[in-house]
Design a protein around this motif. Structure first.
Motif, PDB file in Angstrom:
ATOM      1  N   GLN A 247       0.819  -1.202   0.000  1.00 51.18           N
ATOM      2  CA  GLN A 247       0.000   0.000   0.000  1.00 51.18           C
ATOM      3  C   GLN A 247       0.859   1.260   0.000  1.00 51.18           C
ATOM      4  N   MET A 248       1.943   1.236   0.782  1.00 53.51           N
ATOM      5  CA  MET A 248       2.855   2.383   0.868  1.00 53.51           C
ATOM      6  C   MET A 248       4.285   1.876   0.883  1.00 53.51           C
ATOM      7  N   GLU A 249       5.194   2.649   0.310  1.00 50.73           N
ATOM      8  CA  GLU A 249       6.609   2.264   0.259  1.00 50.73           C
ATOM      9  C   GLU A 249       7.259   2.642   1.589  1.00 50.73           C
ATOM     10  N   ALA A 250       7.114   1.783   2.573  1.00 52.87           N
ATOM     11  CA  ALA A 250       7.642   2.040   3.912  1.00 52.87           C
ATOM     12  C   ALA A 250       8.014   0.717   4.563  1.00 52.87           C
ATOM     13  N   ARG A 251       8.790   0.796   5.609  1.00 56.62           N
ATOM     14  CA  ARG A 251       9.341  -0.394   6.272  1.00 56.62           C
ATOM     15  C   ARG A 251       8.248  -1.349   6.753  1.00 56.62           C
ATOM     16  N   THR A 252       7.251  -0.835   7.443  1.00 56.65           N
ATOM     17  CA  THR A 252       6.217  -1.696   8.013  1.00 56.65           C
ATOM     18  C   THR A 252       5.490  -2.484   6.943  1.00 56.65           C
ATOM     19  N   PHE A 253       5.160  -1.866   5.826  1.00 50.10           N
ATOM     20  CA  PHE A 253       4.426  -2.530   4.758  1.00 50.10           C
ATOM     21  C   PHE A 253       5.301  -3.581   4.071  1.00 50.10           C
ATOM     22  N   TYR A 254       6.595  -3.281   3.903  1.00 57.54           N
ATOM     23  CA  TYR A 254       7.506  -4.267   3.321  1.00 57.54           C
ATOM     24  C   TYR A 254       7.600  -5.507   4.212  1.00 57.54           C
ATOM     25  N   SER A 255       7.828  -5.295   5.486  1.00 58.72           N
ATOM     26  CA  SER A 255       8.012  -6.417   6.404  1.00 58.72           C
ATOM     27  C   SER A 255       6.756  -7.284   6.481  1.00 58.72           C
ATOM     28  N   TYR A 256       5.597  -6.642   6.552  1.00 59.95           N
ATOM     29  CA  TYR A 256       4.362  -7.406   6.651  1.00 59.95           C
ATOM     30  C   TYR A 256       4.132  -8.236   5.389  1.00 59.95           C
ATOM     31  N   ALA A 257       4.355  -7.641   4.214  1.00 62.29           N
ATOM     32  CA  ALA A 257       4.138  -8.356   2.958  1.00 62.29           C
ATOM     33  C   ALA A 257       5.112  -9.516   2.803  1.00 62.29           C
ATOM     34  N   LEU A 258       6.361  -9.332   3.201  1.00 63.12           N
ATOM     35  CA  LEU A 258       7.353 -10.405   3.061  1.00 63.12           C
ATOM     36  C   LEU A 258       7.052 -11.558   4.012  1.00 63.12           C
ATOM     37  N   GLN A 259       6.561 -11.273   5.184  1.00 62.28           N
ATOM     38  CA  GLN A 259       6.228 -12.336   6.138  1.00 62.28           C
ATOM     39  C   GLN A 259       5.043 -13.174   5.670  1.00 62.28           C
ATOM     40  N   ARG A 260       4.258 -12.650   4.733  1.00 62.90           N
ATOM     41  CA  ARG A 260       3.095 -13.382   4.227  1.00 62.90           C
ATOM     42  C   ARG A 260       3.381 -14.114   2.920  1.00 62.90           C
ATOM     43  N   LEU A 261       4.600 -14.108   2.451  1.00 64.64           N
ATOM     44  CA  LEU A 261       4.930 -14.815   1.220  1.00 64.64           C
ATOM     45  C   LEU A 261       4.793 -16.323   1.411  1.00 64.64           C
ATOM     46  N   SER A 262       4.523 -17.010   0.331  1.00 62.03           N
ATOM     47  CA  SER A 262       4.360 -18.459   0.387  1.00 62.03           C
ATOM     48  C   SER A 262       5.650 -19.122   0.845  1.00 62.03           C
ATOM     49  N   GLY A 263       5.547 -20.019   1.819  1.00 60.49           N
ATOM     50  CA  GLY A 263       6.692 -20.762   2.319  1.00 60.49           C
ATOM     51  C   GLY A 263       7.510 -20.047   3.360  1.00 60.49           C
ATOM     52  N   VAL A 264       7.218 -18.799   3.674  1.00 60.12           N
ATOM     53  CA  VAL A 264       7.967 -18.037   4.667  1.00 60.12           C
ATOM     54  C   VAL A 264       7.396 -18.341   6.050  1.00 60.12           C
ATOM     55  N   VAL A 265       8.244 -18.848   6.942  1.00 58.44           N
ATOM     56  CA  VAL A 265       7.815 -19.210   8.293  1.00 58.44           C
ATOM     57  C   VAL A 265       8.882 -18.762   9.279  1.00 58.44           C
ATOM     58  N   ARG A 266       8.505 -18.737  10.543  1.00 56.45           N
ATOM     59  CA  ARG A 266       9.470 -18.411  11.584  1.00 56.45           C
ATOM     60  C   ARG A 266      10.518 -19.517  11.701  1.00 56.45           C
ATOM     61  N   SER A 267      11.713 -19.150  12.061  1.00 56.82           N
ATOM     62  CA  SER A 267      12.797 -20.121  12.208  1.00 56.82           C
ATOM     63  C   SER A 267      12.444 -21.150  13.276  1.00 56.82           C
ATOM     64  N   GLY A 268      12.766 -22.401  12.968  1.00 53.09           N
ATOM     65  CA  GLY A 268      12.505 -23.473  13.917  1.00 53.09           C
ATOM     66  C   GLY A 268      11.099 -24.008  13.860  1.00 53.09           C
ATOM     67  N   ARG A 269      10.256 -23.502  12.955  1.00 54.47           N
ATOM     68  CA  ARG A 269       8.886 -23.979  12.846  1.00 54.47           C
ATOM     69  C   ARG A 269       8.659 -24.559  11.468  1.00 54.47           C
ATOM     70  N   PRO A 270       8.000 -25.710  11.374  1.00 49.99           N
ATOM     71  CA  PRO A 270       7.700 -26.262  10.055  1.00 49.99           C
ATOM     72  C   PRO A 270       6.656 -25.423   9.353  1.00 49.99           C
ATOM     73  N   PRO A 271       6.681 -25.380   8.043  1.00 54.67           N
ATOM     74  CA  PRO A 271       5.676 -24.596   7.328  1.00 54.67           C
ATOM     75  C   PRO A 271       4.290 -25.178   7.531  1.00 54.67           C
ATOM     76  N   PRO A 272       3.271 -24.350   7.670  1.00 49.50           N
ATOM     77  CA  PRO A 272       1.905 -24.865   7.840  1.00 49.50           C
ATOM     78  C   PRO A 272       1.453 -25.590   6.591  1.00 49.50           C
ATOM     79  N   LEU A 273       0.903 -26.767   6.767  1.00 49.22           N
ATOM     80  CA  LEU A 273       0.452 -27.579   5.652  1.00 49.22           C
ATOM     81  C   LEU A 273      -1.032 -27.383   5.434  1.00 49.22           C
ATOM     82  N   VAL A 274      -1.437 -27.466   4.192  1.00 49.27           N
ATOM     83  CA  VAL A 274      -2.860 -27.352   3.875  1.00 49.27           C
ATOM     84  C   VAL A 274      -3.633 -28.489   4.515  1.00 49.27           C
ATOM     85  N   SER A 275      -2.994 -29.666   4.621  1.00 49.22           N
ATOM     86  CA  SER A 275      -3.674 -30.821   5.196  1.00 49.22           C
ATOM     87  C   SER A 275      -4.029 -30.603   6.664  1.00 49.22           C
ATOM     88  N   ASP A 276      -3.315 -29.637   7.325  1.00 55.44           N
ATOM     89  CA  ASP A 276      -3.649 -29.353   8.721  1.00 55.44           C
ATOM     90  C   ASP A 276      -5.078 -28.861   8.870  1.00 55.44           C
TER      91      ASP A 276
END
Length: 771
Positions: A247-276
């Motif tokens: 929405q805006m070219e700023a740090r908060t918007f970049y970080s939020y969008a990147l954290q929602r990319l496919s396959g991006v998960v927190r370190s040490g956690r398995p990616p959420p599976l659709v089968s879950d």
């Protein structure tokens, strides 16, 4: 001496106040929930020396006014940099505490507050580097912290990626040495901090890497045709690049969008599976839902768990807890936007609690009201949970805490819409409930500290809505990355940009800020009662039907016997929506049969019962009912009252049904909630039928419509017709026979006594007459 005597009564108060001062000093200005490390003499060396992470420490004194004013800024900085923790952390130590005084002297602290930066792998004995900034605001502190991080040379924190700008050669060979799924390039100018802030924001996430590219790197700029600075682009191994849509070219918007990319998960956690989230999951049945809406099922589940599970852990409720419960019930009855039956029960609960004058109540007495054992009309709270919008990918995630937050938000919005409440009425009621009854005691403590910190600032109803929203976001910030976080529902600052674009804005400095007016408008709409979904709810009619009891089961065809009890049970099932399709198709034919049956009933009352076989007349028409042996009648008054009213409900339903059918062009407007509320008309039944209905209700032998009309007619006819029916109201044939026998005996006894005294008088007169 006299002056001392006058002051003596005050000495205990002075001593008590002095005793409290050390406790207040020891409490400090920070807690673990503020996302800072609380240093003590026993932990200071382990945290500051030979650590793989850099540490920024605030040395403060809890009595210092400047420290008190700076504490909110330091807490905000800790929340803002919470994702940077593997590379740099924030810590505090209270030098006013006598236990910490020698530690502060050791580090050369002479004034408060003092900030010091300790590099990663600092040697023991180091006093750190002075951390001086002109403006002590969050942005200035954060940017200076990045500057201090870049002063690392050989001791670079291993968890921290490089913060310097990338070259074209490095980018071209990046995927040869890295196996990440996404590479984000932040193009910016040399004096911009956006790229470095995003790099640190994504430090705890896997399958994504972030590099900053300066506008002076002409090869990459021209290769990808970049014209906006800053801007973020995604680069892939096949050489193509796409611009990150924000929405805006700023740090908060970049970080939020990147954290929602496919396959991006927190370190040490398995990616959420659709089968879950598969409906075939053996642990739970997944219910598809709209994440942008509120569901009434979650609100009712929150009430059930709150009132029947958490309160049940308190066998007795007294003192402040009882006061808190009364406030909680009051705001629920006033502001809960539920279904009519639930609102009726909450009002009944509130009325009962407010009428309790004792200083203590038991949960068992409260449970009687919750389960509606006093049979308040059309009042019911479902006794099970049905999570929808608050369901988690696993049974341990979300659910009750999510539903309680949702309930709190809905209540504050309802209070705002009603405009007749005190600004803090709802907040204080919720605060009291959480403090006294919420099962997670640490969570209750966090909420209480937030309330003590700023709830007193709420002056308007709109302030209450925004206060609860901001504190909910603070909790999300604290729990982001915790074990309780659902990977399918990460804890973010809510509402996200895609849900409410107008809620987010950027300051002239590039800092993200919330638009409070837009947020309030969004909250009013999102938690409005008119937008609550009723999906997955069990129908009110079905719940009320189960509360009244199981349906009547017939033994034989009602058309063959013309039994009124069978027709009444069928009519009630039709009113409750249980009429089979085949019966609906034959409704006209059944009406004619009912009319014929009514006419034949009238004929039987005129004397045609004699022609009916006695065995057929006396045979029970309901499964499981048999004629009882003659025995002493012992009636349970409580069950008698319940049975009596159930019989009235069944009969009223039949009357209501017939009345609606009798009106030309009438429509079926009744519902389950109207059972028992229809008045009895004088012309609905003949006098004899009314007397038979009263007889069934008063004898207490059966419940509902137990006996055949034919059997009752035969009983009445065998004793002498309708006059006996009048005299036998509420009595059996044996009762009437005994009454007649006693009446006859008493009459004979009186006659004998009269004759005896008459003869005695004559005998005395005869003696007087003798000479």
């Amino acid at each position: 001496m006299a002056r001392f005597r006058r002051c003596a009564p005050l000495l205990p108060l002075v001593v008590f106040a002095c005793a409290l001062l050390p406790r207040a000093a020891h409490a400090g200005l920070y807690t673990q929930s503020d996302q800072v490390v609380l240093l003590t003499p026993s932990t200071v060396d382990a945290v500051l020396f030979n650590s793989s992470a850099a540490v920024l420490v605030e040395f403060y004194a809890s009595w210092c006014g400047h420290c008190m004013a700076f504490a909110p800024v330091w807490k905000s900085l800790a929340r803002d940099t919470r994702e940077w923790k593997p590379a740099v952390d924030l810590a505090v130590i209270d030098c006013a505490d006598e236990n910490n005084r020698q530690t502060c002297i050791r580090f050369g602290i002479r004034g408060y507050p003092t900030l010091k930066f300790f590099h990663a792998y600092s040697e023991k004995g180091s006093n750190g580097v002075s951390f001086e900034v002109a403006e002590r605001d969050v942005m200035s502190l954060r940017q200076h912290l990045i500057n201090m991080m870049e002063t690392h040379k050989e001791s670079w924190p291993p968890a921290c990626p490089p913060l310097e700008s990338a070259s074209e050669v490095e980018i071209n060979k990046f995927f040869e040495t890295n196996s990440v799924q996404h590479l984000a390039l932040v193009f910016e100018k040399a004096d911009s901090y956006v790229g470095r802030e995003v790099i640190l924001d994504m430090l705890q996430f896997e399958n994504v890497a972030v590099r900053r590219v300066l506008d002076t790197e002409e090869g990459l700029v021209s290769k990808f045709g970049v014209t906006d600075f800053p801007s973020c682009h995604l680069y892939y191994p096949d050489g193509h690049m796409t611009r990150l849509s924000v929405q805006m070219e700023a740090r908060t918007f970049y970080s939020y969008a990147l954290q929602r990319l496919s396959g991006v998960v927190r370190s040490g956690r398995p990616p959420p599976l659709v089968s879950d989230l598969s409906p075939n999951n053996t642990e739970m049945e997944w219910k598809p839902f709209n994440r942008s809406r509120v569901y009434m099922a979650d609100l009712e589940s929150a009430l059930h768990y709150s009132l029947r599970v958490e309160l049940a852990a308190h066998p007795t409720i007294t003192g402040g807890a009882l006061t808190a419960l009364k406030r909680y019930a009051s705001v629920l009855a006033k502001h809960f936007p539920g279904r009519p039956m639930v609102k009726n029960l909450l009002r009944a609960l509130d009325t009962w609690l407010q009428s309790q004058e004792d200083a203590e109540i038991t949960y068992k007495s409260l449970q009687v009201v919750l389960d509606n054992k006093e049979e308040t009309p059309e009042a019911l709270l479902p006794d099970s949970v049905r999570w929808v919008g608050c369901q988690g990918s696993k049974p341990r995630f979300r659910r009750y805490p999510c539903s309680m937050w949702t309930l709190f938000h809905v209540m504050t919005v309802e209070a705002l819409n009603s405009s007749n409440s005190d600004a803090q009425e709802v907040l204080q009621a919720l605060r009291g409930y959480v403090r006294n009854f919420f099962g997670c005691r640490e969570c209750a403590g966090h909420f209480e500290r937030m309330a003590q910190e700023s709830m007193y600032q709420v002056k308007k109803l709109s302030d209450a809505v925004l206060w609860l929203w901001s504190r909910h976001n603070r909790v999300n910030s604290r729990l982001a990355g915790a074990l309780s976080e659902d990977p399918h529902f990460p804890k973010v600052q809510w509402p996200p940009p895609e849900l409410c674009p107008k809620c987010h804005s950027v300051q002239l400095t590039g800092e993200h800020q919330w638009d409070s007016a837009a947020v309030l408008t969004f909250l009013e709409e999102h938690f409005s009662s008119s937008r609550i979904f009723l999906d997955y709810l069990e129908p009110e009619a079905e719940l009320l039907r189960r509360q009244l009891g199981p349906p009547v089961i017939l033994e034989e065809n009602e058309q063959d016997t013309g039994d009124h009890a069978a027709r009444a049970a069928r009519d009630i099932r039709q009113d409750l929506g249980e009429e089979p399709a085949a019966e609906k198709d034959q409704e006209g034919a059944e009406d004619e049969q009912e009319l014929d049956a009514d006419q034949s009933e009238g004929a039987r009352e005129g004397g045609e019962n004699d022609a009916m076989p006695e065995a057929a007349a006396r045979r029970p028409s309901i499964l499981g009912l048999h004629r009882r042996e003659a025995q002493e009648e012992i009636v349970d008054l409580d069950s008698f009252v319940n049975q009596h009213y159930k019989a009235k409900v069944l009969r009223a339903a039949l009357i209501s049904r017939r009345r609606r059918r009798a009106v030309p062009g009438g429509h079926e407007q009744g519902r389950a909630g109207d059972l028992g509320l229809q008045p009895l008309e004088s012309d609905e039944f003949a006098w004899g039928a009314k007397q038979r209905l009263q007889k069934r209700a008063l004898t207490g032998q059966y419940t509902g419509l137990e006996e055949d009309e034919e059997a009752l007619d035969l009983d009445a006819g065998s004793l002498g017709g309708p006059w006996v029916s009048v005299l036998s109201l509420g009595f059996s044939r044996l009762d009437i026979s005994l009454c007649l026998l006693l009446y006859t005996l008493s009459s004979l006894c009186l006659l004998a006594m009269y004759r005896f005294f008459q003869l005695r008088v004559w005998h005395r007169r005869g003696k007087v007459a003798l000479p």
